[in-house]
Design an enzyme around this catalytic site. Structure first.
Site, PDB file in Angstrom:
ATOM      1  N   GLY A  46     -18.653  16.973 -15.974  1.00 47.64           N
ATOM      2  CA  GLY A  46     -17.978  17.964 -15.148  1.00 47.64           C
ATOM      3  C   GLY A  46     -18.213  19.345 -15.740  1.00 47.64           C
ATOM      4  N   GLN A  51     -16.280  28.209 -17.432  1.00 45.67           N
ATOM      5  CA  GLN A  51     -17.059  27.825 -18.624  1.00 45.67           C
ATOM      6  C   GLN A  51     -18.421  28.515 -18.662  1.00 45.67           C
ATOM      7  OE1 GLN A  51     -16.301  23.406 -17.895  1.00 45.67           O
ATOM      8  NE2 GLN A  51     -16.397  23.483 -20.128  1.00 45.67           N
ATOM      9  N   CYS A  94     -14.957  18.215 -24.285  1.00 45.91           N
ATOM     10  CA  CYS A  94     -15.179  19.399 -23.443  1.00 45.91           C
ATOM     11  C   CYS A  94     -16.407  20.127 -23.949  1.00 45.91           C
ATOM     12  CB  CYS A  94     -13.959  20.317 -23.514  1.00 45.91           C
ATOM     13  SG  CYS A  94     -14.094  21.769 -22.465  1.00 45.91           S
ATOM     14  N   LEU A  95     -17.256  20.553 -23.017  1.00 46.93           N
ATOM     15  CA  LEU A  95     -18.470  21.277 -23.416  1.00 46.93           C
ATOM     16  C   LEU A  95     -18.119  22.616 -24.072  1.00 46.93           C
ATOM     17  CD1 LEU A  95     -20.651  20.522 -20.267  1.00 46.93           C
ATOM     18  CD2 LEU A  95     -20.944  19.556 -22.571  1.00 46.93           C
ATOM     19  N   HIS A 136      -9.199  17.649 -15.578  1.00 42.64           N
ATOM     20  CA  HIS A 136      -9.704  18.451 -16.699  1.00 42.64           C
ATOM     21  C   HIS A 136     -10.377  19.729 -16.157  1.00 42.64           C
ATOM     22  CE1 HIS A 136     -12.067  18.720 -20.657  1.00 42.64           C
ATOM     23  NE2 HIS A 136     -12.738  19.515 -19.862  1.00 42.64           N
ATOM     24  N   GLU A 137     -11.199  19.572 -15.102  1.00 43.81           N
ATOM     25  CA  GLU A 137     -11.893  20.744 -14.529  1.00 43.81           C
ATOM     26  C   GLU A 137     -10.904  21.694 -13.862  1.00 43.81           C
ATOM     27  OE1 GLU A 137     -14.584  20.919 -15.742  1.00 43.81           O
ATOM     28  OE2 GLU A 137     -15.001  18.806 -16.110  1.00 43.81           O
ATOM     29  N   HIS A 140      -9.315  23.953 -16.279  1.00 44.88           N
ATOM     30  CA  HIS A 140     -10.142  25.115 -16.642  1.00 44.88           C
ATOM     31  C   HIS A 140      -9.907  26.272 -15.667  1.00 44.88           C
ATOM     32  CE1 HIS A 140     -12.698  23.870 -19.979  1.00 44.88           C
ATOM     33  NE2 HIS A 140     -13.056  22.747 -19.367  1.00 44.88           N
TER      34      HIS A 140
HETATM   35  O1  GNR Z   1     -18.587  16.090 -20.228  1.00 40.11           O
HETATM   36  C1  GNR Z   1     -17.359  15.978 -20.286  1.00 40.11           C
HETATM   37  N1  GNR Z   1     -16.818  14.781 -20.588  1.00 40.11           N
HETATM   38  C2  GNR Z   1     -15.465  14.505 -20.462  1.00 40.11           C
HETATM   39  C3  GNR Z   1     -14.982  13.337 -21.040  1.00 40.11           C
HETATM   40  C4  GNR Z   1     -13.651  12.995 -20.935  1.00 40.11           C
HETATM   41  C5  GNR Z   1     -12.795  13.822 -20.235  1.00 40.11           C
HETATM   42  C6  GNR Z   1     -13.250  14.991 -19.670  1.00 40.11           C
HETATM   43  C7  GNR Z   1     -14.582  15.333 -19.767  1.00 40.11           C
HETATM   44  S1  GNR Z   1     -15.162  16.778 -19.028  1.00 40.11           S
HETATM   45  C8  GNR Z   1     -16.503  17.167 -20.067  1.00 40.11           C
HETATM   46  C9  GNR Z   1     -17.276  18.362 -19.537  1.00 40.11           C
HETATM   47  C10 GNR Z   1     -16.378  19.583 -19.540  1.00 40.11           C
HETATM   48  O2  GNR Z   1     -16.075  20.192 -20.517  1.00 40.11           O
HETATM   49  N2  GNR Z   1     -15.878  19.926 -18.391  1.00 40.11           N
HETATM   50  O3  GNR Z   1     -15.031  20.971 -18.306  1.00 40.11           O
HETATM   51 NI    NI Z   2     -14.065  21.100 -20.241  1.00 43.87          NI
END
Ligand code: GNR
Ligand code: NI
Length: 173
Positions: A46, A51, A94-95, A136-137, A140
């Site tokens: 995601g 980001q 999270c990236l 999660h997204e 953000h």
């Molecule tokens: O790549 C991602 N893997 C992930 C794993 C578990 C819960 C959420 C994520 S999202 C993350 C990519 C990211 O930072 N998205 O905002």
């Molecule tokens: Ni993230």
């Protein structure tokens, strides 16, 4: 298509509430495509527009494994219209918090209303990893990171590590 630089915490741009898009036009579609390419290149499932430094309510997801058919999903102005009472604890990464992981509690399933890449209103029920990912997204888009949902002790450990690992390296803009 273009790959965009991903912002790493701590960075004030990750703490801002993103603005809704008026409509999904060619410019937003291009942003969605660039984000999808960036996410796939980074092996993420995601990515939210903040980001990549764009403070708009846009996100992309693809939870398909490498050996599966891709299932790219593009959303603008997503809203949770229903969430299960049942919650689940899952490990998140999270990236924008590279190499950091922690367990986070969230509703187990959610129903999301959004504009797709053709500006059509759609709804989608998300379960499992997809439910974790879309929440999660959407965090953000509110300026919230998964570390904001864990104990202050764990959060500070992670943020200290990131500050250390960044020392001496140029700041990416
Ligand atoms: O790549 C991602 N893997 C992930 C794993 C578990 C819960 C959420 C994520 S999202 C993350 C990519 C990211 O930072 N998205 O905002
Ligand atoms: Ni993230």
């Amino acid at each position: 298509m273009a790959r965009l630089p991903i912002i790493v915490a701590p960075d004030p741009r990750l703490k801002v509430k993103a603005k809704p898009v008026d409509k999904v036009d060619a410019e937003i579609r291009q942003l969605m495509d660039d984000m999808m390419e960036t996410m796939h290149a980074a092996n993420g499932i995601g990515l939210a527009a903040p980001q990549v430094g764009v403070l708009k309510r846009v996100l992309v997801m693809d939870i398909a494994h490498e050996d599966e058919e891709p299932n790219p999903i593009r959303m603008a102005n997503p809203e949770i219209v229903w969430a299960s009472d049942e919650e689940e604890l899952r490990e998140e990464g999270c990236l924008s918090l590279p190499d950091q992981f922690a367990e986070v509690v969230r509703p187990k399933s959610v129903r999301v209303r959004y504009l797709d890449h053709e500006n059509e209103v759609r709804e989608m029920e998300c379960i499992g990893l997809q439910a974790v990912c879309v929440q999660h997204e959407m965090d953000h888009l509110e300026g919230t990171l998964f570390v904001d949902r864990i104990s202050a002790l764990k959060r500070n450990m992670i943020l200290r590590k990131l500050t250390k690992s960044r020392r001496g390296k140029p700041v990416t803009v």
